[in-house]
Motif scaffolding. Structure first.
Motif, PDB file in Angstrom:
ATOM      1  N   THR A  15      47.736  66.974  69.337  1.00  0.00           N
ATOM      2  CA  THR A  15      48.231  67.984  69.318  1.00  0.00           C
ATOM      3  C   THR A  15      47.905  68.827  70.766  1.00  0.00           C
ATOM      4  N   LEU A  17      48.355  71.962  73.659  1.00  0.00           N
ATOM      5  CA  LEU A  17      48.839  73.163  73.834  1.00  0.00           C
ATOM      6  C   LEU A  17      49.167  73.319  75.458  1.00  0.00           C
ATOM      7  N   PHE A  84      44.792  79.478  64.293  1.00  0.00           N
ATOM      8  CA  PHE A  84      44.762  78.276  64.642  1.00  0.00           C
ATOM      9  C   PHE A  84      43.483  77.577  64.437  1.00  0.00           C
ATOM     10  N   GLN A  87      42.663  73.928  62.632  1.00  0.00           N
ATOM     11  CA  GLN A  87      43.169  72.719  63.173  1.00  0.00           C
ATOM     12  C   GLN A  87      42.505  72.446  64.341  1.00  0.00           C
ATOM     13  N   LEU A  89      42.501  70.653  68.018  1.00  0.00           N
ATOM     14  CA  LEU A  89      43.415  70.638  69.095  1.00  0.00           C
ATOM     15  C   LEU A  89      43.145  69.372  70.181  1.00  0.00           C
ATOM     16  N   ASP A  90      43.913  68.772  70.482  1.00  0.00           N
ATOM     17  CA  ASP A  90      43.480  67.355  71.276  1.00  0.00           C
ATOM     18  C   ASP A  90      43.563  67.562  72.538  1.00  0.00           C
ATOM     19  N   LEU A  92      44.447  70.601  75.895  1.00  0.00           N
ATOM     20  CA  LEU A  92      44.879  71.952  76.522  1.00  0.00           C
ATOM     21  C   LEU A  92      45.448  71.720  77.956  1.00  0.00           C
ATOM     22  N   ALA A 130      39.522  78.335  72.670  1.00  0.00           N
ATOM     23  CA  ALA A 130      39.893  76.812  71.867  1.00  0.00           C
ATOM     24  C   ALA A 130      38.677  76.039  71.725  1.00  0.00           C
ATOM     25  N   ALA A 133      38.556  74.416  68.090  1.00  0.00           N
ATOM     26  CA  ALA A 133      39.814  73.591  67.742  1.00  0.00           C
ATOM     27  C   ALA A 133      39.559  72.357  68.640  1.00  0.00           C
TER      28      ALA A 133
END
Length: 267
Positions: A15, A17, A84, A87, A89-90, A92, A130, A133
């Motif tokens: 994922t 962003l 969020f 979850q 977050l791989d 950014l 972030a 995540a």
């Protein structure tokens, strides 16, 4: 996983962003990451533009979700990440930018503040919010990646001779903010690298929008003459470098700045 595995370059099950995703470069980046298998979280200030891009990505078979908020608004950033937070977050990509043209003579203090806020301060706010995540991604997948969008003008000064005048020149506050972002990238790489969160930068060269290409062919010729490859960049040409830095193929790349400028900064 063996070193020659093509999966090294895949973003499947990741994922990512992308801020400023609805702009000229952000849009191309989003399509490229989706094509590599990423679930793209599409960020922009306009919910309508964000939803339109999400629908377009779905139309090509990509996976995408809306992430409409203003990256320069600290409370908006925090509020979105609270929703969020559970979850992973791989990846950014700090790509958002807003600003005007100008020169030192035509600029004012607010131009500098505004450029720094949306470039440097926003990147700080995004990474800070972030972190939970990103750390979840490290726990789940072993790594996470942050890529900051720099610029060739964070490395060298614009050649003002190719611009029609001071009021339309690439401005000093843009390059100054991007130079700050490149230094911040190195700092962040050192701070978070031990956790498995890599931080790198991509510095695009001349990537004028379609509108500029159509309206000002003389300017495009002048730009092209400054590039060793002899042409301007195509937005899609940022997809590969971004995909590389977000993928496992760059697992030992940290604190780097990858110039994607056709050789502009080599002269």
């Amino acid at each position: 996983m063996t070193q020659n595995s093509p999966k090294l370059f895949s973003l499947e099950h990741k994922t990512v962003l992308v801020t400023g995703a609805t702009g000229y470069l952000g849009r191309a980046i989003s399509f490229g990451l989706a094509a590599l298998g990423a679930r793209v979280l599409v960020n922009g200030r306009s919910p309508e533009k964000v939803d339109e891009l999400v629908a377009s990505l779905h139309g090509t078979g990509g996976e995408a979700l809306s992430a409409a908020f203003d990256v320069s608004d600290e409370n908006s950033v925090k509020d979105w990440f609270v929703k969020f937070a559970d979850q992973p977050l791989d990846g950014l990509v700090n790509n958002a930018y807003a600003g005007t043209a100008g020169s030192i003579e035509t600029a004012n203090a607010e131009d500098y503040r505004g450029s720094y806020e949306v470039t440097m301060v926003a990147a700080h706010q995004m990474l800070s919010a972030a972190l939970p995540a990103l750390r979840l991604a490290v726990q789940k997948n072993g790594a996470a990646s942050v890529v900051n969008m720099g610029s060739m003008y964070g490395i060298v000064s614009p050649d003002q001779r190719i611009y029609a005048g001071k009021s339309v020149s690439n401005p000093p506050f843009y390059g100054a903010a991007k130079a700050a972002l490149l230094q911040w990238t190195r700092y962040a790489a050192c701070e978070f690298g031990p956790e498995g969160i890599r931080v790198n930068a991509v510095s695009p060269g001349p990537f004028p929008s379609d509108a500029v290409q159509q309206s000002n062919p003389d300017f495009i010729r002048s730009l092209s003459q400054k590039v060793p490859l002899g042409r301007i960049g195509v937005a899609d040409e940022l997809q590969g470098p971004l995909g590389f830095l977000l993928s496992d193929a760059s697992s030992y790349v940290n604190g780097a700045n990858l110039s994607v400028d056709g050789g502009w900064t080599c002269w």
